[in-house]
Design a protein around this motif. Structure first.
Motif, PDB file in Angstrom:
ATOM      1  N   THR A 171       0.849  -1.185   0.000  1.00 43.28           N
ATOM      2  CA  THR A 171       0.000   0.000   0.000  1.00 43.28           C
ATOM      3  C   THR A 171       0.883   1.233   0.000  1.00 43.28           C
ATOM      4  OG1 THR A 171      -0.152  -0.019   2.412  1.00 43.28           O
ATOM      5  CG2 THR A 171      -1.923  -1.111   1.202  1.00 43.28           C
ATOM      6  N   ARG A 172       0.395   2.244  -0.652  1.00 40.42           N
ATOM      7  CA  ARG A 172       1.151   3.497  -0.724  1.00 40.42           C
ATOM      8  C   ARG A 172       0.577   4.476   0.283  1.00 40.42           C
ATOM      9  NH1 ARG A 172       3.120   6.439  -6.190  1.00 40.42           N
ATOM     10  NH2 ARG A 172       4.475   7.932  -5.150  1.00 40.42           N
ATOM     11  N   GLU A 173       1.469   5.065   1.058  1.00 37.98           N
ATOM     12  CA  GLU A 173       1.096   6.101   2.019  1.00 37.98           C
ATOM     13  C   GLU A 173       2.014   7.278   1.764  1.00 37.98           C
ATOM     14  OE1 GLU A 173       1.253   4.493   5.954  1.00 37.98           O
ATOM     15  OE2 GLU A 173      -0.180   2.909   5.493  1.00 37.98           O
ATOM     16  N   GLY A 174       1.500   8.233   1.025  1.00 36.12           N
ATOM     17  CA  GLY A 174       2.328   9.376   0.641  1.00 36.12           C
ATOM     18  C   GLY A 174       3.452   8.920  -0.261  1.00 36.12           C
ATOM     19  N   GLU A 175       4.660   9.175   0.163  1.00 34.58           N
ATOM     20  CA  GLU A 175       5.819   8.786  -0.635  1.00 34.58           C
ATOM     21  C   GLU A 175       6.517   7.550  -0.071  1.00 34.58           C
ATOM     22  OE1 GLU A 175       6.202   9.947  -3.554  1.00 34.58           O
ATOM     23  OE2 GLU A 175       4.674  11.470  -3.275  1.00 34.58           O
ATOM     24  N   GLN A 176       5.767   6.734   0.661  1.00 32.62           N
ATOM     25  CA  GLN A 176       6.282   5.468   1.174  1.00 32.62           C
ATOM     26  C   GLN A 176       5.336   4.355   0.751  1.00 32.62           C
ATOM     27  OE1 GLN A 176       6.456   6.003   5.425  1.00 32.62           O
ATOM     28  NE2 GLN A 176       8.599   6.609   5.320  1.00 32.62           N
ATOM     29  N   ILE A 177       5.885   3.152   0.685  1.00 38.24           N
ATOM     30  CA  ILE A 177       5.055   1.980   0.451  1.00 38.24           C
ATOM     31  C   ILE A 177       5.289   1.009   1.597  1.00 38.24           C
ATOM     32  CG2 ILE A 177       4.775   2.181  -2.046  1.00 38.24           C
ATOM     33  CD1 ILE A 177       7.160   0.362  -2.437  1.00 38.24           C
ATOM     34  N   ARG A 178       4.216   0.280   1.956  1.00 37.65           N
ATOM     35  CA  ARG A 178       4.266  -0.609   3.118  1.00 37.65           C
ATOM     36  C   ARG A 178       3.689  -1.970   2.772  1.00 37.65           C
ATOM     37  NH1 ARG A 178       3.801   2.612   8.345  1.00 37.65           N
ATOM     38  NH2 ARG A 178       4.207   4.728   7.672  1.00 37.65           N
ATOM     39  N   ARG A 179       4.154  -2.960   3.544  1.00 36.22           N
ATOM     40  CA  ARG A 179       3.650  -4.326   3.369  1.00 36.22           C
ATOM     41  C   ARG A 179       3.743  -5.035   4.706  1.00 36.22           C
ATOM     42  NH1 ARG A 179       1.956  -9.120   1.994  1.00 36.22           N
ATOM     43  NH2 ARG A 179       2.779 -10.245   0.204  1.00 36.22           N
ATOM     44  N   THR A 180       2.716  -5.800   5.041  1.00 40.88           N
ATOM     45  CA  THR A 180       2.720  -6.635   6.235  1.00 40.88           C
ATOM     46  C   THR A 180       2.622  -8.079   5.784  1.00 40.88           C
ATOM     47  OG1 THR A 180       1.681  -4.913   7.562  1.00 40.88           O
ATOM     48  CG2 THR A 180       1.528  -7.167   8.385  1.00 40.88           C
ATOM     49  N   MET A 181       3.482  -8.923   6.345  1.00 37.67           N
ATOM     50  CA  MET A 181       3.539 -10.337   5.971  1.00 37.67           C
ATOM     51  C   MET A 181       3.427 -11.197   7.220  1.00 37.67           C
ATOM     52  SD  MET A 181       6.833  -9.933   3.532  1.00 37.67           S
ATOM     53  CE  MET A 181       6.770  -9.017   2.006  1.00 37.67           C
ATOM     54  N   VAL A 182       2.681 -12.278   7.125  1.00 33.60           N
ATOM     55  CA  VAL A 182       2.576 -13.225   8.231  1.00 33.60           C
ATOM     56  C   VAL A 182       3.674 -14.274   8.035  1.00 33.60           C
ATOM     57  CG1 VAL A 182       1.130 -14.917   9.404  1.00 33.60           C
ATOM     58  CG2 VAL A 182       0.102 -12.835   8.450  1.00 33.60           C
TER      59      VAL A 182
ATOM     60  N   GLU B 234      12.702  -0.181   6.287  1.00 37.80           N
ATOM     61  CA  GLU B 234      12.462  -0.405   7.717  1.00 37.80           C
ATOM     62  C   GLU B 234      11.736  -1.732   7.844  1.00 37.80           C
ATOM     63  OE1 GLU B 234      10.573   2.804   9.811  1.00 37.80           O
ATOM     64  OE2 GLU B 234      11.574   4.271   8.526  1.00 37.80           O
ATOM     65  N   ILE B 235      12.299  -2.633   8.627  1.00 36.23           N
ATOM     66  CA  ILE B 235      11.693  -3.943   8.854  1.00 36.23           C
ATOM     67  C   ILE B 235      11.503  -4.110  10.354  1.00 36.23           C
ATOM     68  CG2 ILE B 235      11.925  -6.436   8.582  1.00 36.23           C
ATOM     69  CD1 ILE B 235      13.762  -5.906   6.196  1.00 36.23           C
ATOM     70  N   SER B 236      10.273  -4.399  10.751  1.00 36.59           N
ATOM     71  CA  SER B 236       9.996  -4.615  12.169  1.00 36.59           C
ATOM     72  C   SER B 236       9.141  -5.861  12.325  1.00 36.59           C
ATOM     73  CB  SER B 236       9.301  -3.394  12.787  1.00 36.59           C
ATOM     74  OG  SER B 236       8.060  -3.153  12.155  1.00 36.59           O
ATOM     75  N   ARG B 237       9.127  -6.376  13.529  1.00 34.53           N
ATOM     76  CA  ARG B 237       8.418  -7.622  13.823  1.00 34.53           C
ATOM     77  C   ARG B 237       7.531  -7.416  15.041  1.00 34.53           C
ATOM     78  NH1 ARG B 237       7.148 -12.487  12.041  1.00 34.53           N
ATOM     79  NH2 ARG B 237       7.451 -14.226  13.446  1.00 34.53           N
ATOM     80  N   ARG B 238       6.261  -7.778  14.908  1.00 36.86           N
ATOM     81  CA  ARG B 238       5.317  -7.757  16.020  1.00 36.86           C
ATOM     82  C   ARG B 238       4.486  -9.013  15.938  1.00 36.86           C
ATOM     83  NH1 ARG B 238       3.831  -2.780  13.833  1.00 36.86           N
ATOM     84  NH2 ARG B 238       5.614  -1.471  14.163  1.00 36.86           N
TER      85      ARG B 238
ATOM     86  N   ARG C 263       3.845 -11.109  12.694  1.00 41.10           N
ATOM     87  CA  ARG C 263       3.783 -10.247  11.516  1.00 41.10           C
ATOM     88  C   ARG C 263       5.088  -9.480  11.314  1.00 41.10           C
ATOM     89  NH1 ARG C 263      -1.154 -11.087  10.038  1.00 41.10           N
ATOM     90  NH2 ARG C 263      -2.883 -11.129  11.490  1.00 41.10           N
ATOM     91  N   THR C 264       5.515  -9.446  10.062  1.00 44.30           N
ATOM     92  CA  THR C 264       6.682  -8.674   9.662  1.00 44.30           C
ATOM     93  C   THR C 264       6.173  -7.460   8.896  1.00 44.30           C
ATOM     94  OG1 THR C 264       8.098 -10.621   9.565  1.00 44.30           O
ATOM     95  CG2 THR C 264       8.793  -8.713   8.265  1.00 44.30           C
ATOM     96  N   HIS C 265       6.577  -6.278   9.333  1.00 45.88           N
ATOM     97  CA  HIS C 265       6.152  -5.021   8.712  1.00 45.88           C
ATOM     98  C   HIS C 265       7.351  -4.420   7.981  1.00 45.88           C
ATOM     99  CE1 HIS C 265       2.477  -5.131  11.119  1.00 45.88           C
ATOM    100  NE2 HIS C 265       3.256  -5.556  12.106  1.00 45.88           N
ATOM    101  N   ILE C 266       7.125  -4.058   6.726  1.00 45.16           N
ATOM    102  CA  ILE C 266       8.192  -3.472   5.919  1.00 45.16           C
ATOM    103  C   ILE C 266       7.720  -2.137   5.364  1.00 45.16           C
ATOM    104  CG2 ILE C 266       9.673  -3.758   3.894  1.00 45.16           C
ATOM    105  CD1 ILE C 266       9.341  -6.790   4.267  1.00 45.16           C
ATOM    106  N   ARG C 267       8.599  -1.147   5.466  1.00 47.66           N
ATOM    107  CA  ARG C 267       8.313   0.172   4.912  1.00 47.66           C
ATOM    108  C   ARG C 267       9.496   0.574   4.042  1.00 47.66           C
ATOM    109  NH1 ARG C 267       6.742   4.554   9.091  1.00 47.66           N
ATOM    110  NH2 ARG C 267       8.777   3.933   9.863  1.00 47.66           N
ATOM    111  N   VAL C 268       9.182   1.028   2.839  1.00 45.89           N
ATOM    112  CA  VAL C 268      10.201   1.458   1.879  1.00 45.89           C
ATOM    113  C   VAL C 268       9.867   2.885   1.465  1.00 45.89           C
ATOM    114  CG1 VAL C 268      11.203   1.049  -0.409  1.00 45.89           C
ATOM    115  CG2 VAL C 268      10.533  -0.899   1.016  1.00 45.89           C
TER     116      VAL C 268
END
Length: 104
Positions: free
Chosen positions: A25-36, A61-65, A68-73
């Motif tokens: 998904t695009r949020e402004g000038e960043q794109i994000r993805r959540t993966m299980v 940016e890669i984070s884990r909660r 779920r793995t969250h990635i922001r580019v």
């Protein structure tokens, strides 16, 4: 032959490329993805992404909660999304498929 994209055409080109990346998904000038992913898959994905990101000189940016793995580019500081960042997202998708495909 290489075609240079500039201004509005470049933005449209990147938007079109993003539509091919499901889950992003695009949020402004960043794109994000959540993966299980489980912990092992997360570790494998992170290593693969690091190799590609280093080659492209980008820092996602890669984070884990939980599971779920969250990635922001993207920069998030008003800088436009670049071809390299969209390419990185595509390579992250390749890595995601590689670490989640079960051996036959």
């Amino acid at each position: 032959m290489r075609v240079l994209f500039g201004g509005r055409a470049k933005h449209d080109y990147l938007s079109d490329a993003l539509t091919l990346l499901s889950g992003w998904t695009r949020e402004g000038e960043q794109i994000r993805r959540t993966m299980v992913l489980d912990d092992t898959q997360h570790a494998a994905l992170t290593e693969r992404v690091k190799v590609v990101a280093d080659a492209l000189r980008l820092r996602p940016e890669i984070s884990r909660r939980a599971d779920r793995t969250h990635i922001r580019v993207g920069h998030g500081d008003g800088e436009p999304l670049t071809e390299g960042e969209v390419l990185l997202a595509a390579r992250i998708e390749d890595a995601f498929r590689a670490v989640t495909d079960s051996p036959s």
